[in-house]
Design a protein around this motif. Structure first.
Motif, mmCIF file in Angstrom:
data_model
loop_
_atom_site.group_PDB
_atom_site.id
_atom_site.type_symbol
_atom_site.label_atom_id
_atom_site.label_comp_id
_atom_site.label_asym_id
_atom_site.label_seq_id
_atom_site.Cartn_x
_atom_site.Cartn_y
_atom_site.Cartn_z
ATOM 1 N N GLN A 1 -5.036 1.654 -9.964
ATOM 2 C CA GLN A 1 -5.420 1.459 -8.567
ATOM 3 C C GLN A 1 -5.072 0.029 -8.162
ATOM 4 O O GLN A 1 -5.361 -0.900 -8.894
ATOM 5 C CB GLN A 1 -6.925 1.673 -8.394
ATOM 6 N N TYR B 1 -17.502 -1.018 5.986
ATOM 7 C CA TYR B 1 -16.689 -2.111 6.523
ATOM 8 C C TYR B 1 -16.907 -3.400 5.745
ATOM 9 O O TYR B 1 -15.976 -4.133 5.452
ATOM 10 C CB TYR B 1 -17.037 -2.379 7.987
ATOM 11 N N ALA C 1 -11.068 -7.630 0.986
ATOM 12 C CA ALA C 1 -9.940 -8.186 1.724
ATOM 13 C C ALA C 1 -9.986 -9.709 1.704
ATOM 14 O O ALA C 1 -8.946 -10.370 1.595
ATOM 15 C CB ALA C 1 -9.947 -7.679 3.157
ATOM 16 N N ILE D 1 -9.496 -1.021 -1.065
ATOM 17 C CA ILE D 1 -9.971 -1.313 0.292
ATOM 18 C C ILE D 1 -10.007 -0.029 1.117
ATOM 19 O O ILE D 1 -10.975 0.255 1.818
ATOM 20 C CB ILE D 1 -9.067 -2.364 0.970
ATOM 21 N N MET D 2 -8.938 0.757 1.020
ATOM 22 C CA MET D 2 -8.901 2.004 1.781
ATOM 23 C C MET D 2 -9.983 2.973 1.314
ATOM 24 O O MET D 2 -10.530 3.712 2.115
ATOM 25 C CB MET D 2 -7.517 2.668 1.656
ATOM 26 N N GLN D 3 -10.291 2.955 0.015
ATOM 27 C CA GLN D 3 -11.393 3.782 -0.491
ATOM 28 C C GLN D 3 -12.679 3.474 0.263
ATOM 29 O O GLN D 3 -13.406 4.363 0.657
ATOM 30 C CB GLN D 3 -11.635 3.465 -1.965
ATOM 31 N N LYS D 4 -12.917 2.182 0.449
ATOM 32 C CA LYS D 4 -14.149 1.764 1.124
ATOM 33 C C LYS D 4 -14.161 2.251 2.565
ATOM 34 O O LYS D 4 -15.199 2.567 3.125
ATOM 35 C CB LYS D 4 -14.265 0.234 1.117
ATOM 36 N N LEU D 5 -12.980 2.260 3.204
ATOM 37 C CA LEU D 5 -12.924 2.625 4.622
ATOM 38 C C LEU D 5 -12.912 4.127 4.839
ATOM 39 O O LEU D 5 -13.416 4.623 5.836
ATOM 40 C CB LEU D 5 -11.669 2.016 5.261
ATOM 41 N N ASN D 6 -12.304 4.864 3.914
ATOM 42 C CA ASN D 6 -12.124 6.294 4.138
ATOM 43 C C ASN D 6 -13.207 7.144 3.510
ATOM 44 O O ASN D 6 -13.294 8.328 3.766
ATOM 45 C CB ASN D 6 -10.765 6.749 3.594
ATOM 46 N N ALA D 7 -14.012 6.534 2.670
ATOM 47 C CA ALA D 7 -15.012 7.307 1.966
ATOM 48 C C ALA D 7 -16.023 7.883 2.942
ATOM 49 O O ALA D 7 -16.074 7.497 4.105
ATOM 50 C CB ALA D 7 -15.708 6.429 0.942
ATOM 51 N N TYR E 1 0.821 -1.203 0.000
ATOM 52 C CA TYR E 1 0.000 0.000 0.000
ATOM 53 C C TYR E 1 0.860 1.260 0.000
ATOM 54 O O TYR E 1 0.917 1.998 -0.978
ATOM 55 C CB TYR E 1 -0.944 -0.011 1.199
ATOM 56 N N LEU F 1 -8.726 -10.918 -1.557
ATOM 57 C CA LEU F 1 -7.278 -10.714 -1.601
ATOM 58 C C LEU F 1 -6.560 -11.794 -0.784
ATOM 59 O O LEU F 1 -5.543 -12.350 -1.207
ATOM 60 C CB LEU F 1 -6.940 -9.329 -1.054
ATOM 61 N N SER G 1 -5.196 -2.797 -2.347
ATOM 62 C CA SER G 1 -5.158 -2.144 -1.037
ATOM 63 C C SER G 1 -5.780 -0.757 -1.096
ATOM 64 O O SER G 1 -6.434 -0.319 -0.161
ATOM 65 C CB SER G 1 -3.718 -1.995 -0.553
ATOM 66 N N TYR G 2 -5.567 -0.087 -2.217
ATOM 67 C CA TYR G 2 -6.127 1.246 -2.359
ATOM 68 C C TYR G 2 -7.645 1.195 -2.403
ATOM 69 O O TYR G 2 -8.328 2.003 -1.776
ATOM 70 C CB TYR G 2 -5.577 1.929 -3.616
ATOM 71 N N ALA H 1 -15.140 -3.373 2.400
ATOM 72 C CA ALA H 1 -13.697 -3.494 2.593
ATOM 73 C C ALA H 1 -13.337 -4.919 2.971
ATOM 74 O O ALA H 1 -12.392 -5.510 2.431
ATOM 75 C CB ALA H 1 -13.232 -2.523 3.672
#
Lengths: 338, 276, 274
Positions: free
Chosen positions: B225, B242, B249, B231-237, B209, B252, B228-229, B245
């Motif tokens: 993309q 969850y 995961a 996944i982070m999109q899902k968490l930070n949006a 990442y 993956l 990992s990116y 993400a």
């Protein structure tokens, strides 16, 4: 010889174990007068200086010293960390929505929005353009960002809350330009995002791409970030304020459950209330946020372009509505990116 | 099964290994994956087959495969040089192999982006040849090569050190050709270690990442993309997702687990062949 | 001829991939002079981060070395059903994205995790106040997670090559498990063990993603990589220089490991040659 090394290794291991345990033993003692402020990325400088101001004020008022620990990161992920157990006494985040997330987890009591003045927003900000000195591509307004050959840098709205505001501001401009004709508005933002060269994961990353790595002609940025960059590199950049932009009202709140546990309710309240004092408002202006106190704001007329026409998130039906309409999977943003 | 082991310690090592593995790794992982089962199968499939998610998997797997291959080649040469030859600067080279591990991934990413952007040292030169590295998939590969190289070198090196040169000498004295020596004497001994290094570099690349997000440009349009990116999109949006993400995961994890299993089986196969 | 070409290729790759980024970091860290550099590396936040990092590294190396030896022993000396699945499971953390690693601890021990009441119950029973996320123990756990397979991964190929003949002989002569390990196995695997520990330590020093998920308080639970990120993200030219100065600390840590390795090697002239 071999035996010696083996013995040496065993010894190293034993020492590791011992120092490890010792390290754990020296857990720092809990200071009664300590609060944690969980904030978002661009407020680092603001709170670094505000905390000094507040410490001095609090010591004069009560004779007690305070330690303030700061936490910064993307606003959404910061809110998430509080929900997940980050022990914040106060949160000062980019969007009311992020604080609502914490409220929904039961950590903040409903009605926090009216706990402090002006919807609990001691400062506001907006979106502007940062261009390279000389403004070679003649960028004046949103329309210029859609022209061929203009390289735009803006973060990914799917991963950064701040980037959503950039998109919404552009959308608002298109709305006024085309009188609400959605097909044309979509085409407008489509053209704009076709010009985006690098879509970083967050606002600070985008600034780095534009400033440090020299990519693109224009950065769509928070006003405070842009002013900070110009202050840092006065010979390299200039700011262009578009005719239309969006008003962001970052919110502050006390995390009720945590202050109860930590016994810091009074201190936390003082900490946030003092943000509205004249000294603090002055400091806020000096850190390029727009003070919510109009009297103080008017003193900064030479710093902020106060004539810009600002829409607010309410024009989009509130944050939840806007997010659902534009940024969830397969919503407008995904459609125009295809 | 059932037969008494000659060497002691079976119970103790099995107990330790399994309990550490469960407590530290499997239970935490299971709790995140339990999240992904809160989705219905349809939602799950719809999410996984979304163009941007599928593209992220292609990018991550493809780039990390290429990077691991590059690393296996150069890593082997580096390890060979370090073990077999004496030359000035050897100690320095040996010591700096771990640098990519000790350098925080974010710093590595930022530094590489700068070096390879059209303003940077390498970027300028490559730009003249018409090659763009930063903000393309090539950049992702560069970052993955950087973070993966120590694994190959450090997997091969100990085995090479153990490998007695007398095999080679004996074979050479018996008149074996160079190629024959490499193919029949060295390769069987080294293959398990090379596979280990390849596997480690590969799996490090798939999940990477910090060093990738800066250099990749994260464009869905350009297909830069990584998983990992996403996944982070899902968490930070704006609204934390969850379940989404966790679902990505999970896939993956399955991909990595499958790749590792294949490599482990290959390794067993090759190491059995070398046992006499 | 072959020798020259190979050394040449190695050097080219080495300079291109490792030296250039390093020089970039060092150059940027010393750009504003030594005084700025020293101030950056002795700042209270940096020292606190250094302390947390060292705790995490020591724990990760200790736990993973112990675990790694056990796992390698188990997987190379015995045959049992499920061995290959177990071997793969041990490697799993390595391919788990660090982002997921951090999140998995949050989902387990965090406020909304299923084990949160358990942690609370233990704390109440013992009268302690230990948090397993957003705290130093959380940082330690996340670091152990990402470095978990390092030692065992280095030991297994070497121990496989070694075979079990010597150990079997020792066992038949009546030696106990620990004696066999110390007297027979350890001398044969000490380089691999050392490599494994160094790899594990180096990775523990540099870990960012997993630790970031469970550590949000600068000056308290931040490790060096997090401090570097915080400095870098502070955006001003000064703080970027400071970020690179702190990064150079990590590079120095890597070099310290090199010295350590050399001391061990010098002590064993016999082991070094062959």
């Amino acid at each position: 010889m071999r035996k010696k090394i083996s013995r040496g290794l065993v010894l190293v291991l034993a020492v590791c174990m011992l120092t490890g345990t010792a390290g754990c033993g020296t857990k720092q003692e809990k200071n009664a007068l300590e609060i944690t402020n969980v904030s978002y990325d661009p407020t680092r400088e603001l709170y670094a200086s505000y905390n000094e101001l507040f410490k001095k004020y609090y010591e004069e008022k009560t004779g007690q010293q305070v330690t303030i620990s700061q936490s910064h990161g993307g606003s959404g992920s910061q809110a998430r960390s509080v929900v997940e157990g980050n022990d914040a006494d106060v949160v000062t985040l980019a969007l009311a929505h992020d604080i609502t997330l914490i409220e929904e987890a039961g950590l903040i009591e409903p009605g926090w929005l009216s706990e402090f003045d002006r919807n609990s927003s001691p400062y506001t900000s907006t979106i502007v353009f940062l261009v390279r000195k000389g403004n070679e591509k003649q960028i004046r307004d949103w329309e210029d960002l859609t022209k061929d050959g203009v390289g735009v840098i803006t973060p990914d709205p799917k991963s950064s809350g701040g980037a959503c505001w950039n998109f919404l501001a552009a959308w608002h401009y298109a709305d006024r330009l085309y009188g609400g004709d959605e097909a044309q508005m979509r085409q407008f933002v489509h053209d704009l995002y076709q010009n985006v060269l690098v879509m970083d994961s967050g606002a600070r990353g985008a600034t780095t791409t534009f400033v440090e790595n020299g990519q693109g002609d224009v950065l769509i940025a928070w006003e405070n970030e842009a002013l900070l960059t110009v202050k840092e590199y006065p010979d390299d950049y200039e700011i262009v304020t578009p005719s239309v932009s969006i008003l962001a009202e970052p919110s502050v709140a006390i995390v009720d459950e945590n202050v109860e546990k930590n016994g810091t309710a009074e201190l936390a309240k003082d900490y946030l209330e003092y943000l509205y004092s004249e000294e603090a408002q002055q400091l806020i202006g000096e850190n390029f946020y727009r003070p919510s106190d109009e009297k103080v704001l008017s003193q900064f007329g030479d710093v902020f372009d106060l004539s810009v026409n600002l829409c607010s998130i309410d024009d989009f039906g509130g944050w939840d509505q806007a997010y659902a309409d534009f940024f969830t999977d397969d919503a407008i943003f995904d459609q125009i990116m295809e | 099964m059932g037969k008494k082991h000659v060497i002691p310690g079976f119970g103790m090592t099995l107990g330790t290994t399994v309990s550490f593995l469960c407590l530290l790794i499997l239970i935490p992982l299971a709790s995140i994956l339990a999240r992904s089962f809160q989705m219905s199968a349809q939602e799950f499939m719809a999410l996984i087959t979304r163009p941007n998610v599928a593209q992220a998997f292609r990018t991550s797997i493809g780039c990390s495969l290429i990077a691991a291959l590059i690393n296996t080649g150069f890593g082997f040469i580096l390890a060979w040089t370090l073990v077999k030859y004496e030359f000035p600067g050897k100690a320095l080279m040996d010591g700096m192999i771990e640098l990519p591990l000790a350098m925080p991934t974010a710093v590595a990413g930022i530094t590489l982006t700068k070096l390879y952007s059209d303003q940077g040292m390498f970027g300028k030169a490559l730009g003249r040849l018409g090659i763009k590295v930063s903000y393309t998939r090539l950049g992702i590969i560069v970052a993955m090569v950087f973070v993966g190289i120590p694994f190959v070198v450090r997997s091969v090196q100990p085995v090479l050190e153990k490998l007695s040169p007398c095999y080679e000498e004996a074979a050479a004295m018996l008149g074996a050709s160079k190629l024959y020596i490499v193919r029949r004497v060295l390769l069987p001994e080294l293959l398990p270690a090379l596979l280990t290094g390849f596997g480690l570099a590969l799996s490090r690349g798939i999940g990477e990442y910090g060093s990738v997000i800066y250099i990749s440009g994260n464009s869905a349009k350009e297909g830069t993309q990584v998983v990992s990116y996403v996944i982070m999109q899902k968490l930070n949006a704006g609204n934390v997702d969850y379940e989404g993400a966790a679902a990505i995961a999970l896939v993956l994890l399955l991909v990595s687990f499958f790749m590792l299993l294949v490599i482990n089986l290959l390794q067993r196969f090759t190491s059995q062949r070398t046992k006499f | 001829m072959k020798r020259k070409i190979l050394i040449g290729i190695s050097f080219l790759f080495f300079i291109w991939m490792l030296v250039c980024p390093l020089i970039e970091v060092l150059y940027r860290s010393l750009k504003d002079g030594l005084a700025v550099y020293l101030k950056a590396v002795t700042a209270p936040n940096t020292l606190s981060a250094l302390r947390v990092t060292l705790i995490a590294v020591v724990f990760a190396v200790a736990v993973n070395t112990f675990f790694g030896i056990c796992a390698a022993w188990l997987l190379t000396k015995f045959e049992f059903r499920g061995k290959h699945v177990l071997a793969t499971l041990i490697d799993l953390p390595f391919s788990v994205s660090p982002v997921i690693a951090g999140l998995s601890y949050i989902m387990t021990f965090g406020r909304m995790g299923w084990a949160a009441p358990l942690v609370k119950w233990v704390n109440e029973a013992l009268g302690t106040d230990i948090a397993l996320v957003f705290s130093v123990p959380g940082v330690v756990l996340a670091t152990i997670f990402v470095t978990f397979p390092f030692v065992s991964r280095e030991l297994i190929p070497v121990m496989n090559m070694q075979g079990s003949g010597e150990e079997e002989a020792a066992a038949m002569l009546g030696a106990g498990g620990f004696t066999i390990f110390r007297r027979v196995t350890l001398p044969n695997i000490r380089f691999a063990l050392l490599y494994g520990m160094i790899l594990c330590g180096a990775r523990a020093f540099g870990e960012f993603g997993a630790v970031y998920a469970v550590s949000r308080a600068r000056g308290r639970t931040f490790t060096l990589p997090l401090e570097i990120d915080a400095l870098y993200m502070a955006g001003s030219a000064d703080s970027i220089t400071q970020a690179f100065a702190v990064s150079s600390l990590l590079v120095l840590a890597a070099l310290a490991m090199l010295v350590l390795k050399h001391i061990v090697l010098r002590k064993s002239p016999a082991g070094n040659k062959k």
